[in-house]
Design a protein around this motif. Sequence first.
Motif, PDB file in Angstrom:
ATOM      1  N   UNK A 383      38.474  63.907  30.600  1.00 45.86           N
ATOM      2  CA  UNK A 383      37.965  62.912  29.641  1.00 45.86           C
ATOM      3  C   UNK A 383      38.683  61.581  29.808  1.00 45.86           C
ATOM      4  N   UNK A 384      40.002  61.607  29.900  1.00 49.28           N
ATOM      5  CA  UNK A 384      40.739  60.354  30.070  1.00 49.28           C
ATOM      6  C   UNK A 384      40.566  59.787  31.475  1.00 49.28           C
ATOM      7  N   UNK A 385      40.310  60.648  32.457  1.00 52.58           N
ATOM      8  CA  UNK A 385      39.968  60.180  33.796  1.00 52.58           C
ATOM      9  C   UNK A 385      38.690  59.342  33.763  1.00 52.58           C
ATOM     10  N   UNK A 386      37.729  59.755  32.924  1.00 47.83           N
ATOM     11  CA  UNK A 386      36.469  59.029  32.823  1.00 47.83           C
ATOM     12  C   UNK A 386      36.645  57.636  32.213  1.00 47.83           C
ATOM     13  N   UNK A 387      37.761  57.427  31.484  1.00 46.79           N
ATOM     14  CA  UNK A 387      38.031  56.096  30.927  1.00 46.79           C
ATOM     15  C   UNK A 387      38.452  55.099  32.005  1.00 46.79           C
ATOM     16  N   UNK A 388      38.928  55.591  33.153  1.00 46.09           N
ATOM     17  CA  UNK A 388      39.611  54.726  34.113  1.00 46.09           C
ATOM     18  C   UNK A 388      38.709  53.638  34.675  1.00 46.09           C
ATOM     19  N   UNK A 389      37.556  54.029  35.230  1.00 42.41           N
ATOM     20  CA  UNK A 389      36.684  53.051  35.881  1.00 42.41           C
ATOM     21  C   UNK A 389      36.133  52.020  34.884  1.00 42.41           C
ATOM     22  N   UNK A 390      35.622  52.439  33.695  1.00 42.68           N
ATOM     23  CA  UNK A 390      35.188  51.410  32.733  1.00 42.68           C
ATOM     24  C   UNK A 390      36.306  50.465  32.319  1.00 42.68           C
ATOM     25  N   UNK A 391      37.530  50.996  32.132  1.00 44.19           N
ATOM     26  CA  UNK A 391      38.650  50.137  31.762  1.00 44.19           C
ATOM     27  C   UNK A 391      38.955  49.114  32.855  1.00 44.19           C
ATOM     28  N   UNK A 392      38.779  49.521  34.117  1.00 47.50           N
ATOM     29  CA  UNK A 392      39.072  48.622  35.229  1.00 47.50           C
ATOM     30  C   UNK A 392      37.969  47.596  35.447  1.00 47.50           C
ATOM     31  N   UNK A 393      36.716  47.996  35.209  1.00 51.25           N
ATOM     32  CA  UNK A 393      35.560  47.168  35.568  1.00 51.25           C
ATOM     33  C   UNK A 393      35.101  46.257  34.432  1.00 51.25           C
ATOM     34  N   UNK A 394      35.129  46.777  33.191  1.00 53.44           N
ATOM     35  CA  UNK A 394      34.470  46.044  32.095  1.00 53.44           C
ATOM     36  C   UNK A 394      35.082  44.677  31.786  1.00 53.44           C
ATOM     37  N   UNK A 395      36.416  44.479  31.756  1.00 52.47           N
ATOM     38  CA  UNK A 395      36.921  43.112  31.498  1.00 52.47           C
ATOM     39  C   UNK A 395      36.493  42.087  32.541  1.00 52.47           C
ATOM     40  N   UNK A 396      36.576  42.394  33.868  1.00 53.93           N
ATOM     41  CA  UNK A 396      36.082  41.405  34.839  1.00 53.93           C
ATOM     42  C   UNK A 396      34.584  41.119  34.705  1.00 53.93           C
ATOM     43  N   UNK A 397      33.778  42.160  34.409  1.00 54.66           N
ATOM     44  CA  UNK A 397      32.336  41.938  34.235  1.00 54.66           C
ATOM     45  C   UNK A 397      32.083  41.039  33.031  1.00 54.66           C
ATOM     46  N   UNK A 398      32.804  41.293  31.929  1.00 55.13           N
ATOM     47  CA  UNK A 398      32.648  40.448  30.739  1.00 55.13           C
ATOM     48  C   UNK A 398      33.078  39.008  31.042  1.00 55.13           C
ATOM     49  N   UNK A 399      34.172  38.852  31.792  1.00 52.37           N
ATOM     50  CA  UNK A 399      34.603  37.503  32.166  1.00 52.37           C
ATOM     51  C   UNK A 399      33.595  36.795  33.051  1.00 52.37           C
ATOM     52  N   UNK A 400      32.963  37.552  33.979  1.00 53.40           N
ATOM     53  CA  UNK A 400      31.933  36.956  34.834  1.00 53.40           C
ATOM     54  C   UNK A 400      30.744  36.484  34.001  1.00 53.40           C
ATOM     55  N   UNK A 401      30.372  37.265  32.981  1.00 51.06           N
ATOM     56  CA  UNK A 401      29.270  36.854  32.100  1.00 51.06           C
ATOM     57  C   UNK A 401      29.627  35.597  31.322  1.00 51.06           C
ATOM     58  N   UNK A 402      30.886  35.505  30.899  1.00 53.95           N
ATOM     59  CA  UNK A 402      31.316  34.291  30.177  1.00 53.95           C
ATOM     60  C   UNK A 402      31.254  33.082  31.105  1.00 53.95           C
ATOM     61  N   UNK A 403      31.717  33.238  32.337  1.00 56.21           N
ATOM     62  CA  UNK A 403      31.683  32.131  33.294  1.00 56.21           C
ATOM     63  C   UNK A 403      30.246  31.732  33.644  1.00 56.21           C
ATOM     64  N   UNK A 404      29.343  32.717  33.728  1.00 50.26           N
ATOM     65  CA  UNK A 404      27.955  32.442  34.135  1.00 50.26           C
ATOM     66  C   UNK A 404      27.152  31.803  33.022  1.00 50.26           C
ATOM     67  N   UNK A 405      27.292  32.353  31.802  1.00 54.29           N
ATOM     68  CA  UNK A 405      26.456  31.879  30.679  1.00 54.29           C
ATOM     69  C   UNK A 405      27.116  30.770  29.878  1.00 54.29           C
ATOM     70  N   UNK A 406      28.425  30.650  29.986  1.00 52.46           N
ATOM     71  CA  UNK A 406      29.118  29.614  29.218  1.00 52.46           C
ATOM     72  C   UNK A 406      29.400  30.008  27.788  1.00 52.46           C
TER      73      UNK A 406
END
Length: 485
Positions: A383-406
């Motif tokens: 279960x905690x292993x499944x947290x790893x990839x979302x924890x690693x990926x989601x902040x950069x994806x959210x930051x990319x959306x902020x940079x793209x949409x403003x």
Amino acid sequence: RARRAGPPDGGWGWMIVAGCFLVTICTRAVTRCISIFFVEFQAYFGQDYARTAWIHSIVDCATMLCAPLGSLISNHVSCQVGIMLGGLLASTGLILSSFAASLEHLYLSLGVLTGLGFALCYSPAIAMVGKYFNKRKALAYGIAMSGSGIGTFILAPVVQLLIEQFSWRGALLILGGFVLNLCVCGALMRPISLKEDCKTSPEFLKRNYVPETEKQDLKRMSICSPLIKLWPRECSCYCSWKEYDFLLMPGFMVLAVSILFMAYGCSPLFVYLVPYALSVGVSNHQAAFLMSILGVIDIIGNITFGWLTDRRCLKKHRYFCYLFAVGMDGLCCLFLPVLQSFPLLVPFSFTFGYFDGAYVTLIPVMTADVVGTSLLSSALGVVYFLHAIPYLVSPPVAGWLVDTTGSYTASFLLCGFSMIFSSALLCFARLAKKIKRTHLRSLTGNTALKQHIWTNGAIAYSVTAELDQRDVEFLAVDTNSFSNR
């Protein structure tokens, strides 16, 4: 050692809760406090925020990614050895980080080595609480998991003070000594044997995997026999498979998919709440105060929601309490873009923090309900292993959306819909299971299931079939006429 019929729900179990409480302080709270070093790292190494932010991401990802390794060591060696080894690795990583000459050095020492040490401690300690508690399991987990919020609330100003007094190198060195307390926590984790554990224990394998006649034959054979050499390997392979056969359970598969979406949705908010508050005109002090509110209310959510779901009226409905808490956090994220002042963001921090603490408390409880206590350590590792990839990926994806949409709107909406989908998936799975049960009950209720037994000399035969009322009457008449003869 004699096996208990069930968890003691007290006694030494409260020491296990205290040990797990300290483990969450030394792992999750210390991980959160690493963000306090960001400004110091940037100023010393002359790097931008993006490169420096990878340190926190690597620690978090390594802690969750290596969680199955912690469960494996706990199952095959002991929980005490696993946690004490993890404490030594985490302390070594922090001490080596105090001598870092580059960010790459920090990636390896503070990110990988310390994260690996935390992974060996986190899931085994949480699993031990589940072995000692049943009736008050949610309350015990609430107290144990509250160490993350309490530790953050206390350690954050202490770490800042240490940096001011001894620089960031001295602060990391002192944190390395503090994390050595994980070895003390490991010593508290006294193992317990439950009857349910027989399903995966080596004693069970000896009784069931090999028939008694074959065991007797093996004893008569020479020690150098190839069959005897082959037996331990077969036994260990069988044991390893039995530890992870829950992966094929439909209930666990649904829970695993929902956790992926939940972990993706919850992570970016802790990174971007303060920048968002600053972007809408909130002062620095007020933005930091929002995070403090969120951390303190998280503690209240841990304990009170755990206590509530242990009550008789809610204990049977913990599944729906969990998905309700996840869904409420998703709704909070959806409404966040329209909250553009400090008085409106304060209620958000209260609500999101409370339900975040609520569902974090129920994750191990839900896992135990799905797979059982005997497999809880292995299941929590996954279960905690499944947290790893979302924890690693989601902040950069959210930051990319902020940079793209403003703006932060797209990032928060994606987080909200992700958590709501996680909750809805569990809800639909439970409804489908309930409809299937109702359908099966209606089928068994409409048919008369009878058993016809007859004998042929000394052997008794039995055939079970679905018989309508006409067949039952015919058999009754035929039986009476045969007995009259």
